[in-house]
Motif scaffolding. Structure first.
Motif, short mmCIF file in Angstrom:
data_model
loop_
_atom_site.label_atom_id
_atom_site.label_comp_id
_atom_site.label_asym_id
_atom_site.label_seq_id
_atom_site.Cartn_x
_atom_site.Cartn_y
_atom_site.Cartn_z
N ALA A 93 0.85 -1.19 0.00
CA ALA A 93 0.00 0.00 0.00
C ALA A 93 0.89 1.24 0.00
CB ALA A 93 -0.91 0.00 1.21
N ILE A 94 0.62 2.14 -0.91
CA ILE A 94 1.40 3.38 -1.05
C ILE A 94 0.47 4.56 -0.86
CG2 ILE A 94 2.82 4.77 -2.60
CD1 ILE A 94 3.47 2.09 -4.07
N MET A 95 0.93 5.50 -0.06
CA MET A 95 0.20 6.77 0.10
C MET A 95 1.04 7.86 -0.53
SD MET A 95 -0.96 8.82 3.52
CE MET A 95 -1.71 10.44 3.34
N VAL A 96 0.44 8.54 -1.52
CA VAL A 96 1.07 9.71 -2.13
C VAL A 96 0.48 10.92 -1.44
CG1 VAL A 96 1.52 10.95 -4.26
CG2 VAL A 96 1.26 8.46 -4.31
N TYR A 97 1.34 11.78 -0.91
CA TYR A 97 0.86 12.89 -0.09
C TYR A 97 1.69 14.15 -0.30
CZ TYR A 97 4.91 12.46 2.94
OH TYR A 97 6.20 12.46 3.42
N VAL B 198 0.36 -6.00 5.48
CA VAL B 198 0.47 -4.75 4.72
C VAL B 198 1.89 -4.20 4.80
CG1 VAL B 198 -0.31 -2.35 4.53
CG2 VAL B 198 -1.96 -4.15 5.05
N LEU B 199 2.48 -4.02 3.64
CA LEU B 199 3.76 -3.33 3.52
C LEU B 199 3.43 -1.92 3.04
CD1 LEU B 199 6.85 -3.27 3.43
CD2 LEU B 199 6.69 -4.11 1.08
N ALA B 200 3.66 -0.93 3.89
CA ALA B 200 3.25 0.44 3.59
C ALA B 200 4.45 1.28 3.18
CB ALA B 200 2.58 1.06 4.81
N ALA B 201 4.20 2.19 2.24
CA ALA B 201 5.23 3.14 1.79
C ALA B 201 4.58 4.48 1.53
CB ALA B 201 5.90 2.62 0.53
N TYR B 202 5.38 5.52 1.64
CA TYR B 202 4.92 6.88 1.39
C TYR B 202 5.71 7.47 0.24
CZ TYR B 202 2.99 6.62 6.14
OH TYR B 202 2.31 6.25 7.27
N ILE B 203 5.02 8.25 -0.59
CA ILE B 203 5.68 9.02 -1.64
C ILE B 203 5.28 10.48 -1.43
CG2 ILE B 203 5.89 9.51 -4.10
CD1 ILE B 203 5.25 6.57 -4.64
N ARG B 204 6.27 11.31 -1.18
CA ARG B 204 6.01 12.74 -0.98
C ARG B 204 5.98 13.43 -2.34
NH1 ARG B 204 9.34 16.90 2.87
NH2 ARG B 204 7.94 18.64 2.53
N ALA B 205 4.85 14.04 -2.63
CA ALA B 205 4.61 14.62 -3.96
C ALA B 205 5.65 15.68 -4.33
CB ALA B 205 3.20 15.21 -4.01
#
Length: 92
Positions: free
Chosen positions: A10-14, A38-45
């Motif tokens: 799961a990726i959150m783009v924020y 759940v393997l979570a990752a974040y991508i900072r816009a």
């Protein structure tokens, strides 16, 4: 792994400037810490504009969920219960 033995990415783009993103970021993190599948990752816009353009992402927050060959995308804030459902493999 989860009940069905499948791993979910799961990726959150924020964006730090986005109020909905600031509200969803701890909810996303909490969900990931509660679920061992759940393997979570974040991508900072702000730091990844070129990547987001290649991915076709125009709005934040955007959630991208991958489970095996299935891909789900949700744009916008949502309650934790719906985020949890979005990240369930093989479930609608």
């Amino acid at each position: 792994m989860g009940r069905n033995g499948r791993r979910v990415t799961a990726i959150m783009v924020y964006s730090e400037r986005c109020p909905h993103c600031r509200r969803m970021k701890p909810i996303f993190g909490e969900l990931a810490s509660e679920r061992d599948d759940v393997l979570a990752a974040y991508i900072r816009a702000e730091e990844n504009a070129e990547l987001l353009e290649k991915m076709g992402i125009e709005y934040v927050p955007t959630f991208i969920v991958r489970c095996e060959r299935e891909r789900r995308v949700h744009v916008g804030a949502l309650p934790k219960e719906k985020l949890d459902k979005l990240t369930r493999c093989g479930e609608e």
